[in-house]
Design an enzyme around this catalytic site. Structure first.
Site, mmCIF file in Angstrom:
data_model
loop_
_atom_site.group_PDB
_atom_site.id
_atom_site.type_symbol
_atom_site.label_atom_id
_atom_site.label_comp_id
_atom_site.label_asym_id
_atom_site.label_seq_id
_atom_site.Cartn_x
_atom_site.Cartn_y
_atom_site.Cartn_z
ATOM 1 N N ASP A 275 0.771 -1.085 -0.006
ATOM 2 C CA ASP A 275 -0.038 0.087 0.121
ATOM 3 C C ASP A 275 0.895 1.204 -0.058
ATOM 4 O O ASP A 275 2.081 1.108 0.234
ATOM 5 C CB ASP A 275 -1.006 0.010 1.006
HETATM 6 C C1 BGC Z 1 -5.132 3.133 -0.171
HETATM 7 C C2 BGC Z 1 -5.163 2.144 -1.296
HETATM 8 C C3 BGC Z 1 -4.885 2.760 -2.643
HETATM 9 C C4 BGC Z 1 -3.578 3.759 -2.338
HETATM 10 C C5 BGC Z 1 -3.330 4.338 -3.851
HETATM 11 C C6 BGC Z 1 -4.065 4.008 -0.168
HETATM 12 O O1 BGC Z 1 -4.029 5.198 0.813
HETATM 13 O O2 BGC Z 1 -5.056 2.359 0.896
HETATM 14 O O3 BGC Z 1 -6.410 1.401 -1.234
HETATM 15 O O4 BGC Z 1 -4.855 2.066 -3.628
HETATM 16 O O5 BGC Z 1 -3.816 4.675 -1.386
HETATM 17 O O6 BGC Z 1 -4.026 5.492 -4.199
#
Ligand code: BGC
Length: 743
Positions: A275
């Site tokens: 993540d």
């Molecule tokens: C989220 C993810 C997301 C990523 C990129 C993170 O803050 O938890 O689900 O894909 O950001 O935007």
């Protein structure tokens, strides 16, 4: 179709079950399609070895971390492209700048806004999940991307979870049965699904560091099954490591989860992507199974898997063979989706009418009818001259908003627009905003602030807006209030503080009902709210969602009866937050650690086992028609452990209009020697039954679905004996039961 789509012969199955000729003439039968993804092949391995042998250490490591916001590094001189990613669960996110979160400002990145994943789960229609995946996959290719950061399939552990709308349900079986077809449909378009957030990311509060403690049986039975099916059946090509810790280790450096379970046990061959900014170490992350570090905001070369990794290799802490292993995994998925050497790669299309219609189909099956006293719905327009449309949610758009991934779209039909599109022009619409969105202004839109930081003074009604709404309701034949929340209020990075309806809506609804008893309440929201009072007072209550580009049209069609509602709640609507398991056990949100004290009794498992009455149960939803279940039976009385139970039941539409019913199958073992939930979902099938007619539904339950995770033997174990299979139209409306014996 590149996936194996096995449609088990319905006719044959029916012959086995039809007990008399008459039935055979009246009732056709239906059962689920089986979706299975395409395995990552080994046919490119020789080419991959060859490529890797030509790469410098720097080039290899360039592939292991973000080199822009949504791509790793490519190696242009060898023809290796960047692996290009895009969010997410609502559709393909707009293009973000290469090195910061600002939108890139393109004009060709308008996309279809699909219903949020919670809405998709409410359709209980696996074929629509496949449509969803396939449709988004087309859009992803049209944007020339390789990986969609979706689906998000964490279990809804608390009704307050900020991402409840983005997740599917509180039930592992429903999650897996919806996730697999979505992944298959998506990956059929030469792209990768990135299934997130692995794992135990069930709250936003303290998500960056909270250490989640879950006992092994609960982990296996509740929090992992959908991920396991995503890998083993959906053949997902990538998985996203979550922010939080699990048993003391961050998920992106968790050897147990990433190496032992995901790869060794489940045979995952794809890539693990972190993540965004979820990585905390260099050698440990890589050795524990992470392949690509993504994130922001520091310069990309400062990432843990960038210059620090080069230094670690030079210092002998990480071997070059280890680096090669991860690079090869990435190359394998790039070949798999034809990003390298790709002839005939899917070109895709974006924001087409066909895709908007996919979104419409999902939206119209997602709407849940919660209450319909005296057939208040569908609206009868005879003699109706005017309709009051009240509430900020009648015009609020949710494709963007809050923290996290949304979609830039040219089409988001609001509820008000949907009604205008569908009502005859002779009917006057009297719109009034009713309530104002209010947030703690200085914190508005910032991470975690909306609901976590007090004092929250968001509940005040504006007297002028209130009066306008009352006047509109008084002078109209019918009033429809659009209440609920929105994506600024329900948002990633924060959980809600309570179930209370924000912005003074409950008071507004009461005041409108007092002046116009012909008032319908529509909730636009992605997670449970306290609507007990509202539900008592209003005669008709409808649940809509963050329901995509065509959400307003779909909703109007349900209200006007063109579409017969067929959605069912994918989670329990509690009467009181303290009735919910994580709250009743005082184990949410924890501090540095959160201990899932309710164990396997998540969602309805808790309510049913503890005999707590919910406001609306899991799997609940009404229709404009009625259904009767009859002739429930299994193909045999007793089964061996490796067999499959075929359960059939005839569903008769006993009302006057065609409708779709969702037959739900719960299993229960009252004499079990181990602790069990009172009942567990083990099968479901949505079926269209025309008025006055019947359909036989066949649900296949592999006996292994009845197993529990035996912590001592570390094996899924089926306890022999009697099992009651309950067939119902919700978890609390069981209509037939059949007992089987497992040998
Ligand atoms: C989220 C993810 C997301 C990523 C990129 C993170 O803050 O938890 O689900 O894909 O950001 O935007």
């Amino acid at each position: 179709m590149k996936n194996k789509l096995i449609f088990l012969s319905v006719a044959m199955a029916f012959v086995a079950f039809a007990s008399c000729k008459n039935e055979a003439q009246n009732a056709a039968s239906t059962q689920a399609k089986v979706y299975e993804g395409k395995e990552i092949g080994s046919e490119f391995d020789a080419k991959i070895d060859q490529l890797v042998s030509q790469m410098t250490l720097q080039e290899k490591i360039g592939m292991l971390h973000g080199n822009s916001m949504f791509a790793n590094g490519g190696v242009a001189r060898l023809g290796i492209p960047e692996l290009k990613m895009a969010d997410g669960p609502l559709g393909v996110r707009e293009e973000i700048s290469r090195d910061n979160w600002a939108p890139a400002g393109l004009t060709n990145d308008f996309a279809t806004y699909y219903p949020a994943t919670g809405a998709l789960a409410a359709t209980w229609n696996a074929d629509l999940a496949h449509t969803f995946g396939n449709s988004v996959g087309q859009e992803l290719r049209a944007r020339d991307k390789d990986m969609l950061l979706s689906p998000a399939i964490n279990i809804v552990r608390t009704p307050l979870g900020g991402r409840t709308y983005e997740y599917m349900s509180e039930d592992p079986f429903l999650n897996k049965k919806m996730a697999v077809p979505l992944i298959v449909g998506l990956q059929d378009n030469d792209v990768m699904a990135c299934v997130k957030h692995f794992a135990a990311n069930n709250q936003e509060t303290n998500r960056d560091f909270v250490d989640v403690q879950i006992d092994e049986r609960t982990l296996r039975e509740i929090y992992l099954p959908a991920f396991e099916a995503a890998v083993k059946e959906g053949k997902a090509y990538s998985i996203m490591g979550a922010y939080n810790k699990f048993r003391g280790e961050y998920l992106c450096e968790n050897d147990y989860m990433l190496n032992k379970i995901l790869r060794d046990e489940w045979g995952f061959k794809g890539v693990v992507v972190s993540d965004w900014a979820a990585v905390h170490s260099t050698a440990k992350s890589l050795n524990s199974g992470l392949d690509i570090e993504m994130g922001t905001p520091k310069p990309f070369k400062e990432f843990f898997l960038a210059d620090k990794l080069i230094a670690a290799v030079k210092a002998g802490e990480v071997s070059e063979a280890e680096i090669d292993k991860h690079v090869k995994r990435i190359l394998r998925v790039l070949y798999q989706v034809k990003a390298i050497d790709g002839k005939d790669r899917v070109k895709g299309s974006i924001a087409t009418e066909a895709h908007y219609q996919d979104a419409y189909k999902i939206a119209s099956e997602a709407v849940v009818l919660l209450k319909n006293e005296n057939n208040a719905l569908p609206l009868k327009l005879d003699g109706v001259k005017s309709i009051a449309v009240i509430g900020n949610n009648a015009t609020k758009k949710n494709a963007l908003g809050g923290f996290g991934a949304g979609v830039k779209t040219k089409r988001e039909v609001t509820p008000l627009e949907g009604l205008k599109n569908r009502l005859p022009s002779s009917i006057q619409i009297n719109y009034a905003e009713g309530y104002l969105e209010r947030y703690d202004e200085k914190n508005k839109g910032k991470l975690g602030d909306i609901t976590l930081n007090g004092p929250v003074t968001i509940d005040q009604l504006d007297p002028v807006k209130l009066q306008e709404a009352i006047d509109a309701a008084k002078k109209s034949d019918i009033a429809i209030i659009f209440a609920g929340s929105n994506r600024d209020y329900e948002t990633e990075a924060s959980d809600r503080r309570s179930l209370k309806l924000p912005f003074g809506q409950e008071e507004l609804i009461k005041k409108i009902l007092a002046v116009n008893p012909k008032t319908i309440v529509v909730m636009v929201a992605g997670a449970p709210f306290d609507i007990q009072e509202v539900s008592k007072k209003t005669s008709a209550l409808v649940w809509s969602w963050f329901n995509g580009s065509e959400g307003g049209n779909a909703l109007a069609d349900v209200l006007l009866g063109k579409v017969n509602p067929s959605g069912k709640l994918p989670w329990t609507m509690p009467k009181n937050i303290m009735d919910s398991p994580a709250h009743a056990t005082n184990s949410f949100p924890g501090d540095k650690t959160v201990n899932y004290a309710e164990g396997i009794l998540v969602g309805y498992r808790w309510f049913d086992t503890k005999k707590i009455e919910p406001l609306y149960p899991f799997g609940y939803g009404l229709s404009y028609t009625t259904f009767a279940f009859d002739n429930a039976k299994t193909d045999k009385k007793s089964y061996a452990q490796d067999e499959t139970i075929s359960v059939s039941v005839t569903v008769k539409n006993t009302g006057k209009v065609d409708g779709k019913e969702i037959v739900q199958l719960y299993s229960s073992k009252s004499d079990s020697k181990i602790t069990r939930a009172a009942q567990e979902l083990k099968g479901f099938q949505k079926v269209l039954v025309t008025a006055g007619n019947s359909q036989t539904v066949i649900i296949q339950v592999p006996v292994k679905e009845l197993s529990y995770y035996n912590v001592k033997s570390k094996k899924w174990t089926v306890e022999p004996g009697n099992y009651t299979l309950k067939l119902g139209s919700s978890s609390r409306d069981i209509k037939k039961e059949v007992v089987v014996i497992i040998k």
